[in-house]
Write an enzyme that holds these catalytic residues in place. Structure first.
Site, PDB file in Angstrom:
ATOM      1  N   TYR A 101     -25.050  48.961  -5.267  1.00  0.00           N
ATOM      2  CA  TYR A 101     -25.828  48.330  -6.340  1.00  0.00           C
ATOM      3  C   TYR A 101     -25.566  46.832  -6.384  1.00  0.00           C
ATOM      4  O   TYR A 101     -24.408  46.401  -6.406  1.00  0.00           O
ATOM      5  CB  TYR A 101     -25.445  48.947  -7.701  1.00  0.00           C
ATOM      6  CG  TYR A 101     -26.106  48.239  -8.858  1.00  0.00           C
ATOM      7  CD1 TYR A 101     -27.327  48.673  -9.369  1.00  0.00           C
ATOM      8  CD2 TYR A 101     -25.522  47.100  -9.415  1.00  0.00           C
ATOM      9  CE1 TYR A 101     -27.953  48.004 -10.400  1.00  0.00           C
ATOM     10  CE2 TYR A 101     -26.150  46.411 -10.459  1.00  0.00           C
ATOM     11  CZ  TYR A 101     -27.362  46.874 -10.938  1.00  0.00           C
ATOM     12  OH  TYR A 101     -27.983  46.189 -11.952  1.00  0.00           O
ATOM     13  N   GLU A 189     -32.620  43.261  -9.579  1.00  0.00           N
ATOM     14  CA  GLU A 189     -31.743  44.350  -9.149  1.00  0.00           C
ATOM     15  C   GLU A 189     -32.148  44.900  -7.797  1.00  0.00           C
ATOM     16  O   GLU A 189     -33.338  45.029  -7.516  1.00  0.00           O
ATOM     17  CB  GLU A 189     -31.926  45.518 -10.117  1.00  0.00           C
ATOM     18  CG  GLU A 189     -30.801  45.781 -11.033  1.00  0.00           C
ATOM     19  CD  GLU A 189     -31.087  46.998 -11.922  1.00  0.00           C
ATOM     20  OE1 GLU A 189     -30.296  47.205 -12.808  1.00  0.00           O
ATOM     21  OE2 GLU A 189     -32.082  47.736 -11.726  1.00  0.00           O
TER      22      GLU A 189
END
Ligand code: GDP
Ligand code: MN
Length: 380
Positions: A101, A189
């Site tokens: 991530y 993101e």
């Protein structure tokens, strides 16, 4: 402003982040021919403004063009968290070995963009943050020089990302940080950042939110706006001249004036309730508008009761009461409604409500407590 995954990937690509090629399809047969063009297995991905598409069945692998047609047919038109899928992204499938991530958020408390890195990617980052916050490494970006490549690599290493990924992943994180700053984003993101068995590091999913206040200078992104898809109810409300914001509780909240409505939300929370929305009918609303507002709020299946809080001035209490009474016929049977009327037309309004057998609150606190209690009494 929210944008789709394929648009976020286009932005990232411009900043040097490796992403798979991809094309948009709005029909199953388009998906089939795109898949045939790529050759080999593809992933068909719902393009809607929410996360968790994978879990909802909106991301599917297809081995052949015929299978791409079949899964696209299933995904198109699907409802994901209240949004209808109108287009899918068709992209060559990656062989994924590990998922990480990478994120950048605007941290309002420290007034700076903050980088988030975790070796636990692919899954919902809010879940990681709640259960194992130590697995997320945070680092503020100094806007004078951006995220330095050395800092970026160090963050990945500290997050426990394997050393073979650190150099390329660090470069991607710096590019993500630059994309965030230069696009006036409030969130950017990559989840997951994928590692393939042959050692490629690539953004398999991307999410970017552009700051609405920056849209005048981010003209290209502004042209990508799809307000209807972003929030169908908010869009519809605007067309009706109402200011509506969807929240996730069960108490519908209607008031006149943004300040009053915000205070009402706080008061509902203090009474132990959770607001389902924010609806401002503005100044001078007539009975017709009040009725429309009630029906609008009742339309949300999460709403179990409605609180009307009006401070009478140019909006008259008796007009509001008339609107509430007019709405009764069309509202779901047994839907609790509590009104608090104060100021111009207060006495007439209360008399009308009393005549119609409707509940009112003596003051704002009383009204909030009453609606929360009525909803609780109804159960579920
Ligand atoms: P989200 O659920 O909305 O976040 O959508 P994602 O694009 O992140 O997809 C969800 C999950 O599907 C990812 O975490 C991956 O595990 C998987 N996935 C997405 N793209 C691919 C791909 O190209 N190949 C493989 N094997 N899995 C993929
Ligand atoms: Mn994802």
């Amino acid at each position: 402003m929210k944008i789709h995954e394929y648009q976020a990937k286009e932005i990232l690509r411009r900043f040097g982040v490796p992403v798979q090629p991809g094309k948009i399809a709005t029909t199953a047969s388009e998906a089939e021919s795109i898949a045939a063009g790529f050759g080999g297995p593809v992933v068909v991905k719902a393009q809607v403004y929410v996360g968790g598409r994978g879990k909802a069945g909106g991301v599917k692998l297809a081995q052949t063009p015929a299978e791409a047609r079949e899964v696209a047919g299933r995904i198109l038109g699907m409802d994901i968290k209240g949004l209808t899928v109108e287009k899918v992204l068709v992209t060559p499938a990656l062989n994924i070995k590990e998922e990480y991530y990478l994120g950048v958020i605007l941290d309002r408390a420290s007034r700076t963009p903050v980088v988030l890195v975790s070796a636990a990617g692919g899954i919902d980052i809010e879940e990681v943050a709640a259960k194992t916050p130590e697995k997320i490494i945070r680092f503020p970006i100094d806007l004078r020089w951006g995220l330095l490549p050395m800092d970026a690599r160090q963050l990945l290493a500290r997050a426990g990302v394997p050393s073979v990924v650190v150099a390329r992943g660090g470069a991607i994180l710096s590019q993500l940080a630059r994309a965030f700053v230069e696009s006036d984003a409030t969130l950017a993101e990559i989840n997951p950042l994928a590692l393939t068995p042959d050692g490629q590091v690539i953004a398999a999913d991307a999410k970017i939110i552009i700051d609405d206040n920056a849209l005048p200078r981010q003209k290209e992104y502004a042209s990508w706006a799809e307000p209807e898809e972003a929030n169908p109810l908010e869009y519809e409300a605007k067309a009706e001249g109402l200011t509506y914001v969807k929240l996730d509780g069960d108490v519908g909240v209607i008031g006149n004036g943004a300040g009053l409505v915000m205070t009402t939300l706080d008061m509902v929370a203090r009474a132990g309730g959770k607001p389902a929305n924010f609806l401002d009918i503005g100044g001078g609303a007539k009975a017709e508008v009040m009725k429309k507002a009630l029906l609008f709020v009742a339309h949300d299946p999460q709403v179990k009761g409605i609180l009307v809080n009006i401070f009478g001035g140019i909006t008259r209490g008796d007009e509001v009461a008339r609107g509430i009474i007019m709405a009764q016929e069309e509202l779901p049977k047994g839907m609790p409604i509590v009104a608090r009327l104060s100021g111009t037309g207060e006495a007439e309004g209360r008399a009308l409500l009393a005549n119609a057998g409707l509940t009112w609150g003596a003051d704002m606190r009383d009204a909030c407590q009453k609606i929360v209690a009525e909803i609780a009494a109804k159960g579920n």
